[in-house]
Design a protein around this motif. Structure first.
Motif, PDB file in Angstrom:
ATOM      1  N   LEU A 161       0.834  -1.208   0.000  1.00 21.24           N
ATOM      2  CA  LEU A 161       0.000   0.000   0.000  1.00 21.24           C
ATOM      3  C   LEU A 161       0.866   1.255   0.000  1.00 21.24           C
ATOM      4  CD1 LEU A 161      -2.847  -1.061   2.442  1.00 21.24           C
ATOM      5  CD2 LEU A 161      -3.010  -0.669  -0.012  1.00 21.24           C
ATOM      6  N   TRP A 187      -5.785  -3.053 -10.153  1.00 23.74           N
ATOM      7  CA  TRP A 187      -6.600  -3.788  -9.182  1.00 23.74           C
ATOM      8  C   TRP A 187      -7.367  -4.899  -9.879  1.00 23.74           C
ATOM      9  CZ3 TRP A 187      -5.070  -3.088  -4.531  1.00 23.74           C
ATOM     10  CH2 TRP A 187      -4.621  -1.837  -4.097  1.00 23.74           C
ATOM     11  N   PHE A 245      -6.966 -13.911  -8.821  1.00 22.38           N
ATOM     12  CA  PHE A 245      -7.780 -14.746  -7.939  1.00 22.38           C
ATOM     13  C   PHE A 245      -8.674 -15.667  -8.739  1.00 22.38           C
ATOM     14  CE2 PHE A 245      -6.431 -11.984  -4.585  1.00 22.38           C
ATOM     15  CZ  PHE A 245      -6.399 -12.853  -3.508  1.00 22.38           C
ATOM     16  N   TYR A 299     -16.039  -3.184 -13.145  1.00 18.26           N
ATOM     17  CA  TYR A 299     -15.781  -3.387 -11.717  1.00 18.26           C
ATOM     18  C   TYR A 299     -16.852  -4.276 -11.099  1.00 18.26           C
ATOM     19  CZ  TYR A 299     -13.236   0.698 -13.196  1.00 18.26           C
ATOM     20  OH  TYR A 299     -12.446   1.546 -13.903  1.00 18.26           O
ATOM     21  N   ILE A 321     -16.528  -8.250  -9.570  1.00 23.28           N
ATOM     22  CA  ILE A 321     -16.994  -8.736  -8.261  1.00 23.28           C
ATOM     23  C   ILE A 321     -17.935  -9.917  -8.455  1.00 23.28           C
ATOM     24  CG2 ILE A 321     -18.315  -8.117  -6.203  1.00 23.28           C
ATOM     25  CD1 ILE A 321     -17.168  -5.293  -6.464  1.00 23.28           C
ATOM     26  N   MET A 339     -16.043 -12.991  -9.339  1.00 22.75           N
ATOM     27  CA  MET A 339     -15.340 -13.520  -8.166  1.00 22.75           C
ATOM     28  C   MET A 339     -16.296 -14.300  -7.266  1.00 22.75           C
ATOM     29  SD  MET A 339     -12.645 -10.471  -7.466  1.00 22.75           S
ATOM     30  CE  MET A 339     -12.175 -10.758  -5.824  1.00 22.75           C
ATOM     31  N   PHE A 345     -15.847 -18.458  -6.684  1.00 19.92           N
ATOM     32  CA  PHE A 345     -15.120 -18.547  -5.418  1.00 19.92           C
ATOM     33  C   PHE A 345     -14.844 -19.994  -4.998  1.00 19.92           C
ATOM     34  CE2 PHE A 345     -19.123 -19.531  -3.525  1.00 19.92           C
ATOM     35  CZ  PHE A 345     -18.866 -20.060  -2.270  1.00 19.92           C
ATOM     36  N   TYR A 355      -8.528  -2.752  10.256  1.00 20.66           N
ATOM     37  CA  TYR A 355      -7.119  -3.169  10.343  1.00 20.66           C
ATOM     38  C   TYR A 355      -6.848  -3.870  11.673  1.00 20.66           C
ATOM     39  CZ  TYR A 355      -2.007  -2.695   9.966  1.00 20.66           C
ATOM     40  OH  TYR A 355      -0.663  -2.928   9.896  1.00 20.66           O
ATOM     41  N   MET A 381      -6.921  -7.197  11.100  1.00 15.78           N
ATOM     42  CA  MET A 381      -5.990  -7.476  10.002  1.00 15.78           C
ATOM     43  C   MET A 381      -6.704  -7.568   8.649  1.00 15.78           C
ATOM     44  SD  MET A 381      -3.130  -7.038  11.092  1.00 15.78           S
ATOM     45  CE  MET A 381      -1.951  -7.443   9.811  1.00 15.78           C
ATOM     46  N   PHE A 429      -8.009  -5.186   5.378  1.00 16.63           N
ATOM     47  CA  PHE A 429      -7.585  -3.903   4.817  1.00 16.63           C
ATOM     48  C   PHE A 429      -8.750  -3.230   4.090  1.00 16.63           C
ATOM     49  CE2 PHE A 429      -3.792  -6.164   5.605  1.00 16.63           C
ATOM     50  CZ  PHE A 429      -2.821  -5.217   5.868  1.00 16.63           C
ATOM     51  N   LEU A 476     -19.259 -10.165   1.397  1.00 17.46           N
ATOM     52  CA  LEU A 476     -18.596 -11.006   0.397  1.00 17.46           C
ATOM     53  C   LEU A 476     -17.432 -11.773   1.026  1.00 17.46           C
ATOM     54  CD1 LEU A 476     -18.572  -8.620  -2.692  1.00 17.46           C
ATOM     55  CD2 LEU A 476     -19.965 -10.659  -2.368  1.00 17.46           C
ATOM     56  N   ARG A 485     -19.249 -14.444   3.395  1.00 18.93           N
ATOM     57  CA  ARG A 485     -19.988 -15.506   2.723  1.00 18.93           C
ATOM     58  C   ARG A 485     -19.114 -16.265   1.716  1.00 18.93           C
ATOM     59  NH1 ARG A 485     -21.919 -18.952   0.624  1.00 18.93           N
ATOM     60  NH2 ARG A 485     -23.972 -19.447  -0.184  1.00 18.93           N
ATOM     61  N   TYR A 486     -18.304 -15.519   0.953  1.00 21.47           N
ATOM     62  CA  TYR A 486     -17.573 -16.147  -0.149  1.00 21.47           C
ATOM     63  C   TYR A 486     -16.059 -16.111   0.020  1.00 21.47           C
ATOM     64  CZ  TYR A 486     -22.110 -15.746  -2.451  1.00 21.47           C
ATOM     65  OH  TYR A 486     -23.431 -15.836  -2.749  1.00 21.47           O
ATOM     66  N   ILE A 540     -14.095 -13.658  -0.267  1.00 22.84           N
ATOM     67  CA  ILE A 540     -13.471 -12.877  -1.334  1.00 22.84           C
ATOM     68  C   ILE A 540     -12.611 -11.796  -0.708  1.00 22.84           C
ATOM     69  CG2 ILE A 540     -13.912 -11.325  -3.265  1.00 22.84           C
ATOM     70  CD1 ILE A 540     -16.400 -12.926  -3.821  1.00 22.84           C
ATOM     71  N   ASN A 541     -11.393 -11.694  -1.210  1.00 19.72           N
ATOM     72  CA  ASN A 541     -10.404 -10.758  -0.668  1.00 19.72           C
ATOM     73  C   ASN A 541     -10.968  -9.343  -0.562  1.00 19.72           C
ATOM     74  OD1 ASN A 541      -8.235  -8.743  -0.857  1.00 19.72           O
ATOM     75  ND2 ASN A 541      -6.949 -10.537  -0.726  1.00 19.72           N
ATOM     76  N   ILE A 570      -9.515  -6.506   0.056  1.00 23.51           N
ATOM     77  CA  ILE A 570      -8.738  -5.415  -0.557  1.00 23.51           C
ATOM     78  C   ILE A 570      -9.314  -5.104  -1.938  1.00 23.51           C
ATOM     79  CG2 ILE A 570      -6.481  -4.734  -1.435  1.00 23.51           C
ATOM     80  CD1 ILE A 570      -5.190  -6.393   0.673  1.00 23.51           C
ATOM     81  N   LEU A 571      -9.568  -6.184  -2.700  1.00 21.66           N
ATOM     82  CA  LEU A 571     -10.047  -5.991  -4.069  1.00 21.66           C
ATOM     83  C   LEU A 571     -11.462  -5.440  -4.101  1.00 21.66           C
ATOM     84  CD1 LEU A 571      -8.564  -9.243  -5.533  1.00 21.66           C
ATOM     85  CD2 LEU A 571      -7.716  -6.921  -5.795  1.00 21.66           C
ATOM     86  N   THR A 572     -12.356  -6.026  -3.282  1.00 23.49           N
ATOM     87  CA  THR A 572     -13.747  -5.564  -3.356  1.00 23.49           C
ATOM     88  C   THR A 572     -13.872  -4.119  -2.899  1.00 23.49           C
ATOM     89  OG1 THR A 572     -14.027  -6.734  -1.273  1.00 23.49           O
ATOM     90  CG2 THR A 572     -14.961  -7.747  -3.220  1.00 23.49           C
ATOM     91  N   VAL A 625     -11.654  -1.736  -3.045  1.00 21.14           N
ATOM     92  CA  VAL A 625     -11.074  -0.797  -3.998  1.00 21.14           C
ATOM     93  C   VAL A 625     -11.901  -0.760  -5.284  1.00 21.14           C
ATOM     94  CG1 VAL A 625      -9.413  -2.177  -5.294  1.00 21.14           C
ATOM     95  CG2 VAL A 625      -8.849   0.140  -4.697  1.00 21.14           C
ATOM     96  N   LEU A 626     -12.458  -1.897  -5.695  1.00 22.99           N
ATOM     97  CA  LEU A 626     -13.272  -1.899  -6.914  1.00 22.99           C
ATOM     98  C   LEU A 626     -14.553  -1.087  -6.708  1.00 22.99           C
ATOM     99  CD1 LEU A 626     -12.815  -5.572  -8.147  1.00 22.99           C
ATOM    100  CD2 LEU A 626     -11.771  -3.500  -9.064  1.00 22.99           C
ATOM    101  N   LEU A 627     -15.093  -1.136  -5.497  1.00 22.72           N
ATOM    102  CA  LEU A 627     -16.293  -0.336  -5.225  1.00 22.72           C
ATOM    103  C   LEU A 627     -16.001   1.168  -5.325  1.00 22.72           C
ATOM    104  CD1 LEU A 627     -18.136  -2.277  -2.386  1.00 22.72           C
ATOM    105  CD2 LEU A 627     -18.821  -2.002  -4.751  1.00 22.72           C
TER     106      LEU A 627
END
Lengths: 313, 350
Positions: free
Chosen positions: A97, A232, A239, A282, A286, A289, A293, B86, B89, B91, B143, B146-147, B149-150, B152-154, B156-158
């Motif tokens: 980061l 990103w 993944f 985007y 999601i 993913m 999953f 954080y 742990m 992000f 997400l 339930r799934y 899913i990382n 960090i990615l979700t 930032v994508l939002l």
């Protein structure tokens, strides 16, 4: 009929062009990931290399020099990141980061320092198509697949090479084992640190090439936030490609398809507000993913540093 | 060990000096200033003048000080939006998007609820912002829950989804055609935050922010739920063994983070902008994350670090105006401070 065929051909050709930064950035991120280093600075590195590579290409009047510079800058990022995560054992995400932030800052700082705030945008010539002899003469398909710029071929080649390297050579096997179980790999005499350094640096060089592709293909100029989150998206691609080179290649095609589709629909119709088409890549990422999953596999030690002196990992 | 025995006094004194947290911060800041100062000098500018402008502008005029306080409010909230998840742990890179969702929520509430008395309207606007941010934190949280899913990615994508959404609302839903830039119409004046100082303007969001910051500190450091949150981050497996529902903790952290960033957006709308404007997040970039990381995730340290960064940001604008040094220079300084803070830790560990 001709009209439709023409549209399909155009769409596919655009897709091939658009997939390149996804492939290169995702393969670069994947390579480091296979040794257990999750590079979250991809977006920042792409921005910096796009900026620096563009400036070098503009000043030297050489696209090639711009690409080389971008890869060197990417490699430099990789070296420092490798040192801080692998040798100093600092948290990979925190370092990533920090470098994302640093990269974003540098990408706008450098053009301002060099060009000042001017209204006239410096422009570089965009990459020329390089038709492959004979193959490009195949009717319909030839123009789509074999009349592209050089990095289209390079990105596909890199993916195939990475597949061969990771799954068909012993060095590749060693590299994969580092990400699955570094302690075991170490006990078998594999140099965990060297593997990680190599993977991160080469990975970041690929990311650098992905970054510099953007100003070189579309407009010939560098604009702030030119990546628009592609870094990103590339991480997301890792993944749902399960951190494997070939699925990442197919995934990139899919991403490129969505991007081109959103763009084409935007021009073609006003029925859907264009802002929702901008969101499409985007949101689609999601959704994909979520859908994949269950099948997604990640290297076991992705994101954790290896410390020889620690008993538990 | 043997090396430490050879020169015990030397080792001991360096370690003692570094062991004080404030000292290590000062050292990191100094190192970052020296490194970036060399760069500034190489670029042909005067580094001393640059740093003087960066550090002093906030304290030279009442206006500068109030500008700093106005930046301090959202920066602290955004940093807390990062540090709360954080603690587990996880992000949260989506602070920008959550802030914008908060701004959208507050703007819509401020336009639709026209006619309510201010005593109801102001809390309603802020609550709408907080809720919108919380929802934007809940999506990645769910997400993840339930799934797996990382996050960090979700998160930032939002962010990118939100940028387009802001444009849509400012150009299609509530556009203000008098302004060239995508901007919505203003919210009702009843929804504006009361002012603490009228000229230069300082809104009461400052008090709210201080209260929230104290609340977050009390929550993470003094409450059972907060303890569970921190325990989850320290060792998720052990936390799970002791009966803490770890995935729920991950989700809770992200929801609280989203709510805090959303509140920041609500305060920006109700206190300063009074409408939604495209690019209103650009003053904050991902500074919240950097502040949270420099503070090493401590909610006690966040307000102090955020104030320092606010000083630097205000100073950087002045530096661009008077010395022609691009404002981005200060991002480099901030990134270097973070890296040196981490490096000082490494030296301390040895």
């Amino acid at each position: 009929m001709d009209q439709i065929l023409h549209e399909v051909a155009f769409f596919l050709k655009q897709m091939m062009l658009t997939m390149v930064p996804f492939i290169l950035a995702a393969q670069g991120t994947m390579l480091a990931g296979r040794t257990g280093v999750f590079n979250v600075a991809t977006e920042g590195i792409m921005l910096t290399t796009a900026s620096v590579g563009f400036i070098i290409a503009f000043q030297s009047n050489s696209i090639l020099l711009g690409m080389v510079a971008a890869m060197l800058v990417g490699g430099l990022f990789g070296l420092v990141m490798a040192y801080m995560t692998t040798s100093l054992k600092l948290n990979q995400f925190v370092i990533g980061l920090a470098f994302f932030f640093l990269g974003t800052g540098i990408s706008t700082l450098i053009p301002k320092l060099i060009f000042g705030v001017s209204l006239v945008q410096p422009v570089i010539p965009t990459l020329q198509n390089l038709p492959i002899p004979l193959l490009s003469k195949i009717p319909f398909l030839g123009d789509i697949f074999f009349n592209q710029n050089i990095l289209v071929y390079v990105s596909v080649l890199v993916s195939l090479l990475l597949y061969y390297f990771l799954y068909r050579t012993s060095f590749g096997l060693e590299m994969r084992s580092v990400g699955e179980n570094p302690k075991m790999a170490d006990s078998l005499g594999i140099n965990v640190f060297r593997q990680r350094y190599v993977a991160i640096i080469i990975g970041c060089m690929l990311i650098g090439l992905a970054g510099v592709y953007l100003p070189m293909v579309y407009t010939g100029t560098f604009t702030e936030q030119i990546t628009k989150g592609r870094g990103w998206l590339a991480s997301a691609l890792c993944f749902f490609g399960g951190w494997r080179p070939l699925p990442i290649l197919y995934g990139s095609l899919f991403f490129a398809g969505i991007e081109v589709l959103a763009y084409r629909v935007q021009i073609g119709t006003s029925a859907i507000p264009y802002q929702f088409l901008i969101m499409l890549p985007y949101v689609a990422t999601i959704v994909v993913m979520v859908l994949t999953f269950k099948r997604s596999t990640t290297p076991k030690f992705l994101g954790s540093n290896y410390d020889r002196e620690k008993r538990t990992l | 060990m043997s090396k430490a025995n050879q020169t015990p006094e030397n080792k001991f004194s360096v370690r003692k000096l570094l062991s004080h947290p404030v000292m290590s911060y000062l050292l990191a800041i100094l190192a970052a200033f020296v490194a970036s100062g060399i760069f500034i000098a190489l670029m042909g500018y005067d580094p001393f003048k640059a740093f003087q402008t960066i550090l002093v502008t906030s304290f030279r005029t009442p206006n500068g000080f109030i500008q700093t306080l106005l930046k301090w409010v959202p920066l602290t909230l955004l940093a807390l939006a990062f540090t709360v998840p954080y603690a587990t742990m996880k992000f949260n890179i989506g602070g920008e998007g959550q802030l914008l969702m908060g701004a959208i929520g507050a703007t819509i509430a401020g336009i639709l609820l026209k006619g309510l008395p201010p005593i109801l309207m102001v809390p309603a606007v802020l609550l709408a912002g907080t809720l919108a941010g919380a929802i934007w934190g809940f999506i990645p949280g769910w997400l993840l829950y339930r799934y797996k899913i990382n996050e960090i990615l979700t998160t930032v994508l939002l962010n990118f989804v939100t940028f387009a959404l802001v444009n849509y609302i400012a150009t299609e839903v509530y556009p203000n055609p008098e302004v060239g830039h995508p901007t919505t119409i203003r919210i009702a004046t009843e929804g504006w935050l009361p002012m603490l100082v009228d000229n230069p303007p300082l809104h009461s969001g400052l008090i709210l922010m201080v209260m929230v910051a104290i609340g977050v500190y009390a929550f993470t450091n003094r409450s059972t739920r907060g303890y569970e949150l921190v325990a989850t981050g320290a060792n998720p497996r052990a936390a799970g063994v002791f009966g803490i529902n770890v995935p729920v903790m991950f989700m809770m952290g992200l929801v609280i983070g989203g709510a805090l960033a959303g509140l920041a957006g609500g305060i920006e709308v109700a206190g300063i902008q009074h409408h939604l404007i495209e690019g209103m997040h650009s003053n904050f970039k991902i500074l919240g994350i950097i502040i949270g990381l420099i503070a090493k995730g401590s909610s006690l340290a966040v307000p102090f670090v955020a104030f320092f960064i606010a000083v630097m940001e205000v100073g950087a604008s002045a530096m661009q105006r008077t010395l022609n040094i691009p404002i981005e220079m200060v991002y480099i300084v901030e990134a270097l401070i973070l890296l040196f803070v981490l490096l000082v830790d490494v030296v301390r560990r040895k």
